[in-house]
Design a protein around this motif. Sequence first.
Motif, PDB file in Angstrom:
ATOM      1  N   SER A 122      -3.318   1.770 -14.043  1.00  0.00           N
ATOM      2  CA  SER A 122      -3.518   2.920 -13.977  1.00  0.00           C
ATOM      3  C   SER A 122      -3.002   3.805 -12.693  1.00  0.00           C
ATOM      4  O   SER A 122      -3.102   5.076 -12.530  1.00  0.00           O
ATOM      5  N   GLY A 123      -2.754   3.057 -11.655  1.00  0.00           N
ATOM      6  CA  GLY A 123      -2.108   3.516 -10.471  1.00  0.00           C
ATOM      7  C   GLY A 123      -3.277   3.674  -9.413  1.00  0.00           C
ATOM      8  O   GLY A 123      -2.874   4.672  -8.298  1.00  0.00           O
ATOM      9  N   VAL A 124      -4.242   3.307  -9.413  1.00  0.00           N
ATOM     10  CA  VAL A 124      -5.478   3.281  -8.361  1.00  0.00           C
ATOM     11  C   VAL A 124      -5.122   2.442  -7.433  1.00  0.00           C
ATOM     12  O   VAL A 124      -4.859   1.193  -7.538  1.00  0.00           O
ATOM     13  N   MET A 125      -4.981   2.917  -6.110  1.00  0.00           N
ATOM     14  CA  MET A 125      -4.918   2.189  -4.849  1.00  0.00           C
ATOM     15  C   MET A 125      -6.531   1.450  -4.787  1.00  0.00           C
ATOM     16  O   MET A 125      -7.334   2.424  -4.249  1.00  0.00           O
ATOM     17  N   VAL A 126      -6.365   0.234  -4.646  1.00  0.00           N
ATOM     18  CA  VAL A 126      -7.823  -0.416  -4.522  1.00  0.00           C
ATOM     19  C   VAL A 126      -7.832  -0.968  -3.082  1.00  0.00           C
ATOM     20  O   VAL A 126      -7.134  -1.616  -2.810  1.00  0.00           O
ATOM     21  N   LEU A 127      -8.687  -0.585  -2.446  1.00  0.00           N
ATOM     22  CA  LEU A 127      -8.896  -0.918  -0.925  1.00  0.00           C
ATOM     23  C   LEU A 127     -10.429  -1.649  -0.820  1.00  0.00           C
ATOM     24  O   LEU A 127     -11.512  -1.360  -0.915  1.00  0.00           O
ATOM     25  N   ALA A 128     -10.337  -3.178  -1.376  1.00  0.00           N
ATOM     26  CA  ALA A 128     -11.449  -3.992  -1.115  1.00  0.00           C
ATOM     27  C   ALA A 128     -11.798  -4.552   0.330  1.00  0.00           C
ATOM     28  O   ALA A 128     -11.300  -4.129   1.189  1.00  0.00           O
ATOM     29  N   ASN A 129     -13.034  -5.081   0.244  1.00  0.00           N
ATOM     30  CA  ASN A 129     -13.428  -5.524   1.621  1.00  0.00           C
ATOM     31  C   ASN A 129     -13.452  -4.130   2.551  1.00  0.00           C
ATOM     32  O   ASN A 129     -13.122  -4.473   3.748  1.00  0.00           O
ATOM     33  N   THR A 130     -13.784  -3.328   2.198  1.00  0.00           N
ATOM     34  CA  THR A 130     -13.753  -2.031   2.798  1.00  0.00           C
ATOM     35  C   THR A 130     -15.285  -1.310   2.795  1.00  0.00           C
ATOM     36  O   THR A 130     -15.654  -1.176   1.664  1.00  0.00           O
ATOM     37  N   MET A 131     -15.667  -0.768   4.017  1.00  0.00           N
ATOM     38  CA  MET A 131     -16.941   0.029   3.977  1.00  0.00           C
ATOM     39  C   MET A 131     -16.777   1.307   4.765  1.00  0.00           C
ATOM     40  O   MET A 131     -16.010   1.630   5.592  1.00  0.00           O
ATOM     41  N   LEU A 132     -17.541   2.122   4.116  1.00  0.00           N
ATOM     42  CA  LEU A 132     -17.657   3.454   4.824  1.00  0.00           C
ATOM     43  C   LEU A 132     -18.177   3.669   6.187  1.00  0.00           C
ATOM     44  O   LEU A 132     -19.228   3.055   6.105  1.00  0.00           O
ATOM     45  N   SER A 133     -17.853   4.372   6.794  1.00  0.00           N
ATOM     46  CA  SER A 133     -18.402   4.442   8.387  1.00  0.00           C
ATOM     47  C   SER A 133     -18.879   5.969   8.541  1.00  0.00           C
ATOM     48  O   SER A 133     -19.723   6.041   9.392  1.00  0.00           O
ATOM     49  N   ASP A 134     -18.204   6.850   8.192  1.00  0.00           N
ATOM     50  CA  ASP A 134     -18.547   8.235   8.374  1.00  0.00           C
ATOM     51  C   ASP A 134     -17.756   9.207   7.159  1.00  0.00           C
ATOM     52  O   ASP A 134     -16.749   8.855   6.829  1.00  0.00           O
ATOM     53  N   ALA A 135     -18.586  10.374   7.172  1.00  0.00           N
ATOM     54  CA  ALA A 135     -17.868  11.408   6.146  1.00  0.00           C
ATOM     55  C   ALA A 135     -18.184  12.812   6.865  1.00  0.00           C
ATOM     56  O   ALA A 135     -19.393  12.845   7.202  1.00  0.00           O
ATOM     57  N   GLN A 136     -17.153  13.715   6.758  1.00  0.00           N
ATOM     58  CA  GLN A 136     -17.336  15.031   7.083  1.00  0.00           C
ATOM     59  C   GLN A 136     -16.644  16.071   6.075  1.00  0.00           C
ATOM     60  O   GLN A 136     -15.654  15.795   5.814  1.00  0.00           O
ATOM     61  N   GLU A 137     -17.535  16.797   5.695  1.00  0.00           N
ATOM     62  CA  GLU A 137     -17.289  17.874   4.502  1.00  0.00           C
ATOM     63  C   GLU A 137     -16.254  19.071   5.198  1.00  0.00           C
ATOM     64  O   GLU A 137     -16.840  19.561   6.553  1.00  0.00           O
ATOM     65  N   GLN A 138     -15.292  19.327   4.833  1.00  0.00           N
ATOM     66  CA  GLN A 138     -14.241  20.202   5.355  1.00  0.00           C
ATOM     67  C   GLN A 138     -13.915  21.297   4.190  1.00  0.00           C
ATOM     68  O   GLN A 138     -14.413  21.370   3.220  1.00  0.00           O
ATOM     69  N   ARG A 143     -13.257  14.541   4.847  1.00  0.00           N
ATOM     70  CA  ARG A 143     -12.588  13.484   5.661  1.00  0.00           C
ATOM     71  C   ARG A 143     -13.428  11.996   5.635  1.00  0.00           C
ATOM     72  O   ARG A 143     -14.713  12.433   6.234  1.00  0.00           O
ATOM     73  N   LEU A 144     -12.937  11.119   5.311  1.00  0.00           N
ATOM     74  CA  LEU A 144     -13.707   9.770   5.333  1.00  0.00           C
ATOM     75  C   LEU A 144     -13.347   8.911   6.513  1.00  0.00           C
ATOM     76  O   LEU A 144     -11.930   8.816   6.691  1.00  0.00           O
ATOM     77  N   ILE A 145     -14.157   8.362   7.073  1.00  0.00           N
ATOM     78  CA  ILE A 145     -13.681   7.083   8.042  1.00  0.00           C
ATOM     79  C   ILE A 145     -14.198   5.864   7.470  1.00  0.00           C
ATOM     80  O   ILE A 145     -15.463   5.822   7.111  1.00  0.00           O
ATOM     81  N   ALA A 146     -13.404   5.121   7.326  1.00  0.00           N
ATOM     82  CA  ALA A 146     -13.681   3.707   6.714  1.00  0.00           C
ATOM     83  C   ALA A 146     -13.184   2.413   7.549  1.00  0.00           C
ATOM     84  O   ALA A 146     -12.559   2.846   8.271  1.00  0.00           O
ATOM     85  N   THR A 147     -13.792   1.238   7.289  1.00  0.00           N
ATOM     86  CA  THR A 147     -13.425   0.185   8.160  1.00  0.00           C
ATOM     87  C   THR A 147     -13.208  -0.997   7.036  1.00  0.00           C
ATOM     88  O   THR A 147     -13.814  -1.070   6.450  1.00  0.00           O
ATOM     89  N   ASP A 148     -11.882  -1.449   7.704  1.00  0.00           N
ATOM     90  CA  ASP A 148     -11.456  -2.671   6.882  1.00  0.00           C
ATOM     91  C   ASP A 148     -11.232  -3.993   7.836  1.00  0.00           C
ATOM     92  O   ASP A 148     -11.549  -3.870   8.968  1.00  0.00           O
ATOM     93  N   LYS A 149     -10.670  -4.876   7.367  1.00  0.00           N
ATOM     94  CA  LYS A 149     -10.320  -6.139   8.427  1.00  0.00           C
ATOM     95  C   LYS A 149      -9.381  -5.554   9.508  1.00  0.00           C
ATOM     96  O   LYS A 149      -9.202  -6.608  10.436  1.00  0.00           O
ATOM     97  N   SER A 150      -8.666  -4.568   9.501  1.00  0.00           N
ATOM     98  CA  SER A 150      -7.744  -4.159  10.459  1.00  0.00           C
ATOM     99  C   SER A 150      -8.393  -2.985  11.262  1.00  0.00           C
ATOM    100  O   SER A 150      -7.679  -2.877  12.392  1.00  0.00           O
TER     101      SER A 150
END
Length: 415
Positions: A122-138, A143-150
């Motif tokens: 379907s063309g979904v970009m899947v980012l596994a092993n990822t947690m949400l860190s912050d979110a701000q409505e604009q 705008r989401l801030i997420a954390t992965d292994k990098s």
Amino acid sequence: MEYQKQIMRNLTAEVVIVGGGTAGVFAAISAARSGANTILLEKNSMLGGTITVAGVLFPGLFYAWGNKIISGPCWESIERTVALGGAVLPTITKKPERHYLEQIRLNQFIYTHVLHEMCKESGVMVLANTMLSDAQEQEDGIRLIATDKSGLFSIHAKKVIDATGDANLAGMMGYPFYPKENVQPATLQNRLGGYDYEQVNLNQVRKVISDAGMNAEQILHFLRIKKIDNHIPAPVADTSWGKTNLETEALASLAKLYQLLRQVEGLENLCIEWIASETGVRETNRIIGEATVTAEDYLKGIHYPDAICYAFYPIDLHVPDGIDQTFLTEDTVPQIPYRALIPKSSRHLLCAGRCISSDRYANSAIRVQAPCMAMGQAAGCAAALCAKQNIPVLELDYQSLNKALSDLGAIVPVQ
């Protein structure tokens, strides 16, 4: 933001889904198939949520009173699993002897493989092993801030869907919840082996278990079905520390019973052959939405002018001494309104799954997997349409959503 200098990369998307579980994976597939550039964030390595990771491998119910009520990408996933030998469809009748007999038993490996393939196709970009860190409505999105292994990264999305189950994103953004009551217990799925029930000294089981202050007949039932239904209190399972405590207590409870039973003649070689990767949580947070599904309206099967899907399951509230159940009267098929997916006054955020706006008793019925899948499909489709039109989620024309869902193969309640 103090962490701005630590952000490793910046992404953009029309639709972002947080949570790749029962609702989220189909929200992502539906958003992408509706033409939106879509990113799916998932904390685990495996898609499917409670079905695959928590081992609740029996979704339902897709039929009501003998008729199919839920279809679309979620039903496609079932059909593809069946085709690969990972499930057998149950016999569907007008009035089954027990509602759960129409749940569909899935193979974990086949099903999660199918979900990953459907996202890829379907063309979904899947980012596994990822947690949400912050979110701000604009003004123009979130705008989401997420954390992965990098490390940290940001995503700007026009529309976002909270499919965490716990409404973690909605809470992070300050949207209110209904007050928590005595939430339902959680369950660690497992499978027992290493014994022949016919060779077990049942009287010794009764003595050992009774001496430990437990219900002996209940434990004998567990030994017969080769599974321990260990219901564990989960008052704050929406937090990381609460979830950690839950997992620790669930394992300790199972280990205690395991050690007791291995003292019994015929159970010397008892083993826990398998446990789920995480304990399945039934209930945490429910958003306060633009509409609320109540138990009274659910049991009446009232019609909503913006209904996006059907649901079919009894009121099923797990309480300390059993299950508080109320069954639907014949030919009653409840509906779920689009407005229940919208946190009060939200412009860019939708919620899908068990965290939608509902009272506690109604939630005990709509939290099960098939309606969560259907809600996810509707949320994904709606988010894609709103992103394309650059409109707030509450301003979406219902007829256009109805048509888009029908184009995906979903069943939309008759107007």
